[in-house]
Design an enzyme around this catalytic site. Structure first.
Site, PDB file in Angstrom:
ATOM      1  N   SER A 163       8.518  -7.215   1.461  1.00  0.00           N
ATOM      2  CA  SER A 163       9.738  -7.394   0.517  1.00  0.00           C
ATOM      3  C   SER A 163      10.974  -7.503   1.330  1.00  0.00           C
ATOM      4  O   SER A 163      10.984  -6.883   2.433  1.00  0.00           O
ATOM      5  CB  SER A 163       9.740  -6.099  -0.224  1.00  0.00           C
ATOM      6  OG  SER A 163      10.902  -5.887  -0.928  1.00  0.00           O
ATOM      7  N   TYR A 175       8.465   3.170  -1.067  1.00  0.00           N
ATOM      8  CA  TYR A 175       8.486   1.721  -1.184  1.00  0.00           C
ATOM      9  C   TYR A 175       9.016   1.230   0.166  1.00  0.00           C
ATOM     10  O   TYR A 175       8.219   0.155   0.814  1.00  0.00           O
ATOM     11  CB  TYR A 175       9.199   1.055  -2.257  1.00  0.00           C
ATOM     12  CG  TYR A 175       8.970  -0.227  -2.726  1.00  0.00           C
ATOM     13  CD1 TYR A 175       7.689  -0.704  -3.234  1.00  0.00           C
ATOM     14  CD2 TYR A 175       9.893  -1.339  -2.172  1.00  0.00           C
ATOM     15  CE1 TYR A 175       7.349  -2.034  -3.435  1.00  0.00           C
ATOM     16  CE2 TYR A 175       9.543  -2.764  -2.549  1.00  0.00           C
ATOM     17  CZ  TYR A 175       8.197  -3.079  -3.076  1.00  0.00           C
ATOM     18  OH  TYR A 175       8.146  -4.278  -3.386  1.00  0.00           O
TER      19      TYR A 175
HETATM   20  N1  NAP Z   1       8.706  -8.200  -8.057  1.00  0.00           N
HETATM   21  C1  NAP Z   1       9.485  -8.041  -7.150  1.00  0.00           C
HETATM   22  O1  NAP Z   1      10.746  -7.798  -7.214  1.00  0.00           O
HETATM   23  C2  NAP Z   1       8.955  -7.701  -5.736  1.00  0.00           C
HETATM   24  C3  NAP Z   1      10.018  -8.055  -4.749  1.00  0.00           C
HETATM   25  C4  NAP Z   1       9.331  -7.987  -3.385  1.00  0.00           C
HETATM   26  C5  NAP Z   1       7.992  -7.739  -3.153  1.00  0.00           C
HETATM   27  N2  NAP Z   1       7.154  -7.496  -4.291  1.00  0.00           N
HETATM   28  C6  NAP Z   1       5.791  -7.214  -3.966  1.00  0.00           C
HETATM   29  O2  NAP Z   1       4.981  -8.446  -4.606  1.00  0.00           O
HETATM   30  C7  NAP Z   1       3.554  -7.831  -4.708  1.00  0.00           C
HETATM   31  C8  NAP Z   1       3.152  -8.323  -6.087  1.00  0.00           C
HETATM   32  O3  NAP Z   1       3.940  -7.535  -6.880  1.00  0.00           O
HETATM   33  P1  NAP Z   1       4.614  -8.167  -8.477  1.00  0.00           P
HETATM   34  O4  NAP Z   1       5.908  -8.041  -8.222  1.00  0.00           O
HETATM   35  O5  NAP Z   1       3.904  -9.172  -8.650  1.00  0.00           O
HETATM   36  O6  NAP Z   1       4.334  -6.928  -9.531  1.00  0.00           O
HETATM   37  P2  NAP Z   1       2.805  -6.551 -10.243  1.00  0.00           P
HETATM   38  O7  NAP Z   1       2.777  -7.506 -11.374  1.00  0.00           O
HETATM   39  O8  NAP Z   1       2.761  -5.160 -10.647  1.00  0.00           O
HETATM   40  O9  NAP Z   1       1.612  -6.822  -9.309  1.00  0.00           O
HETATM   41  C9  NAP Z   1       1.241  -5.681  -8.301  1.00  0.00           C
HETATM   42  C10 NAP Z   1      -0.463  -6.014  -8.745  1.00  0.00           C
HETATM   43  O10 NAP Z   1      -1.049  -4.948  -7.795  1.00  0.00           O
HETATM   44  C11 NAP Z   1      -2.144  -4.399  -8.821  1.00  0.00           C
HETATM   45  N3  NAP Z   1      -2.461  -3.203  -7.888  1.00  0.00           N
HETATM   46  C12 NAP Z   1      -1.809  -1.852  -8.115  1.00  0.00           C
HETATM   47  N4  NAP Z   1      -2.237  -0.915  -7.544  1.00  0.00           N
HETATM   48  C13 NAP Z   1      -3.183  -1.546  -7.098  1.00  0.00           C
HETATM   49  C14 NAP Z   1      -4.426  -0.985  -6.177  1.00  0.00           C
HETATM   50  N5  NAP Z   1      -4.681   0.306  -5.773  1.00  0.00           N
HETATM   51  N6  NAP Z   1      -5.344  -1.502  -5.831  1.00  0.00           N
HETATM   52  C15 NAP Z   1      -5.417  -3.050  -6.083  1.00  0.00           C
HETATM   53  N7  NAP Z   1      -4.317  -3.391  -6.906  1.00  0.00           N
HETATM   54  C16 NAP Z   1      -3.401  -2.741  -7.309  1.00  0.00           C
HETATM   55  C17 NAP Z   1      -1.509  -4.383 -10.011  1.00  0.00           C
HETATM   56  O11 NAP Z   1      -2.401  -4.034 -10.874  1.00  0.00           O
HETATM   57  P3  NAP Z   1      -1.948  -3.497 -12.181  1.00  0.00           P
HETATM   58  O12 NAP Z   1      -1.034  -4.563 -12.972  1.00  0.00           O
HETATM   59  O13 NAP Z   1      -3.261  -3.413 -13.106  1.00  0.00           O
HETATM   60  O14 NAP Z   1      -1.243  -2.171 -12.356  1.00  0.00           O
HETATM   61  C18 NAP Z   1      -0.769  -5.713 -10.043  1.00  0.00           C
HETATM   62  O15 NAP Z   1      -1.706  -6.520 -10.586  1.00  0.00           O
HETATM   63  C19 NAP Z   1       3.601  -6.336  -4.599  1.00  0.00           C
HETATM   64  O16 NAP Z   1       3.072  -5.832  -3.236  1.00  0.00           O
HETATM   65  C20 NAP Z   1       5.194  -6.248  -4.675  1.00  0.00           C
HETATM   66  O17 NAP Z   1       5.511  -4.819  -3.707  1.00  0.00           O
HETATM   67  C21 NAP Z   1       7.473  -7.515  -5.396  1.00  0.00           C
END
Ligand code: NAP
Length: 318
Positions: A163, A175
């Site tokens: 991130s 985070y």
């Molecule tokens: N969205 C943003 O602005 C942003 C910015 C920078 C980086 N990121 C990073 O991008 C990545 C994806 O996030 P996203 O934004 O797409 O949000 P997201 O839709 O919540 O994706 C995260 C995924 O990880 C799963 N997860 C949570 N805990 C877990 C565990 N213990 N084991 C395996 N899977 C697990 C969640 O499952 P559930 O849905 O069932 O909880 C979800 O499918 C993350 O690493 C996040 O930190 C996001």
């Protein structure tokens, strides 16, 4: 004097552009992705599936896996994986090994992540940090180590989603710490596995509209954190602090969150399909124009800017 310099810079940019656009031939290689229930992981799984890759998508929940399987081709296979559970990681690695056979694993995308509590550090417990670090940092480390032999077999690629908050710790909570940790792991891994033909890329998105940035859950977790504080601490900060903190958080999320998740998945796809994947990708206008430039500024300037935006406690002096 200036003309040769300008021509040299233009030539360098043109060569970089040409090199960056070279792709590997279309492939049906195996790619394993974590956290495909929603967000970037789910979108990437579906896009790679459409491109002909054999996607091995891991989900946290059975409903997430079922839902993904319903809209994907029969080439895509799902499994359940909780990256914080070593037994679950071992089972998933065995499952991948059985699926890929002699071909090995071409791609691993460490995507699973959680936000945890985003709030003032003095409000948090060590457990709060532990929960986020176990998903966002130790999780990808465990999954990568378990799959490394299969990645070496295929001279494959690891793509870690960190991130911009892994470059600039703009908020308290686990985070930023977890994403800085994953950046460090990715940097050392890249150098250590290069001799084996394995390439490592880091994708550092700005703010995007996904469950991780869901305002309701961020607000609920901060309010629960406030509610468990001793009354004396609450009095020191004052109710107005919490209200303003939530308001600032709401403004930042509403202002910065980009609904176009394909900006991130295009970077992830480039890291997997380009002949020369980049070391770092920074999808999102806020990443390019705000967070990354700010990360190079002197700490005193960043502290002053964030101090100006964030609320002040009612009684800071003891
Ligand atoms: N969205 C943003 O602005 C942003 C910015 C920078 C980086 N990121 C990073 O991008 C990545 C994806 O996030 P996203 O934004 O797409 O949000 P997201 O839709 O919540 O994706 C995260 C995924 O990880 C799963 N997860 C949570 N805990 C877990 C565990 N213990 N084991 C395996 N899977 C697990 C969640 O499952 P559930 O849905 O069932 O909880 C979800 O499918 C993350 O690493 C996040 O930190 C996001």
């Amino acid at each position: 004097m200036w003309l040769p310099l300008l021509l040299g810079a233009l030539l360098w940019a043109a060569l970089w552009w040409f090199r960056d656009r070279q792709s590997l031939p279309a492939s049906d290689a195996f790619v394993f992705i974590t956290g495909c229930d929603s967000g970037f992981g789910r979108l990437l799984a579906l896009r790679l599936d459409q491109k002909g890759f054999r996607v091995l998508a891991s989900c946290l929940t059975p409903s997430g896996a079922e839902n993904l399987q319903q809209v994907a081709s029969s080439r895509l296979h799902t499994t359940l994986l909780d990256v914080t559970d070593p037994q679950s990681v071992r089972q998933a690695a065995k499952w991948v090994e059985t699926r890929v056979g002699e071909a090995g694993l071409f791609g691993l995308v460490n995507n699973a992540g959680v936000a945890g509590i985003i709030g003032p550090t003095p409000w948090l417990t060590q457990d709060d940090f532990h929960r986020v670090l176990s998903v966002n940092t130790l999780g990808p480390i465990g999954v990568t180590l378990a799959l490394l032999p299969l990645l070496q077999q295929a001279q494959g690629r690891v793509v870690n989603i960190t991130s911009v908050l892994g470059r600039l710790a703009a908020s308290g909570g686990g985070y930023c710490v977890s994403k800085f940790g994953l950046e460090a792991f990715s940097d050392s891994l890249r150098r250590d596995v290069a001799p084996f033909g394995v390439q490592v890329s880091i994708v550092e998105p700005g703010f995007f509209q996904t469950p991780v940035t869901c305002l309701e859950s961020l607000e609920n977790s901060l309010q629960a954190c406030w509610a468990r504080l001793p009354l004396s601490t609450q009095a020191r900060y004052g109710e107005a602090f919490l209200t303003k903190y939530l308001k600032v958080q709401r403004h930042i999320i509403n202002l910065l969150c980009d609904p176009d998740l394909t900006k991130v998945s295009r970077c992830l796809e480039h890291a997997l399909t380009a002949r020369h994947p980049r070391t770092r990708y920074s999808p999102g206008w806020d990443a390019k124009l705000l967070w990354l430039p700010a990360s190079y500024l002197p700490a005193c300037l960043v502290d002053a800017a964030l101090g100006w935006v964030l609320p002040k406690p009612a009684q800071p002096a003891y």
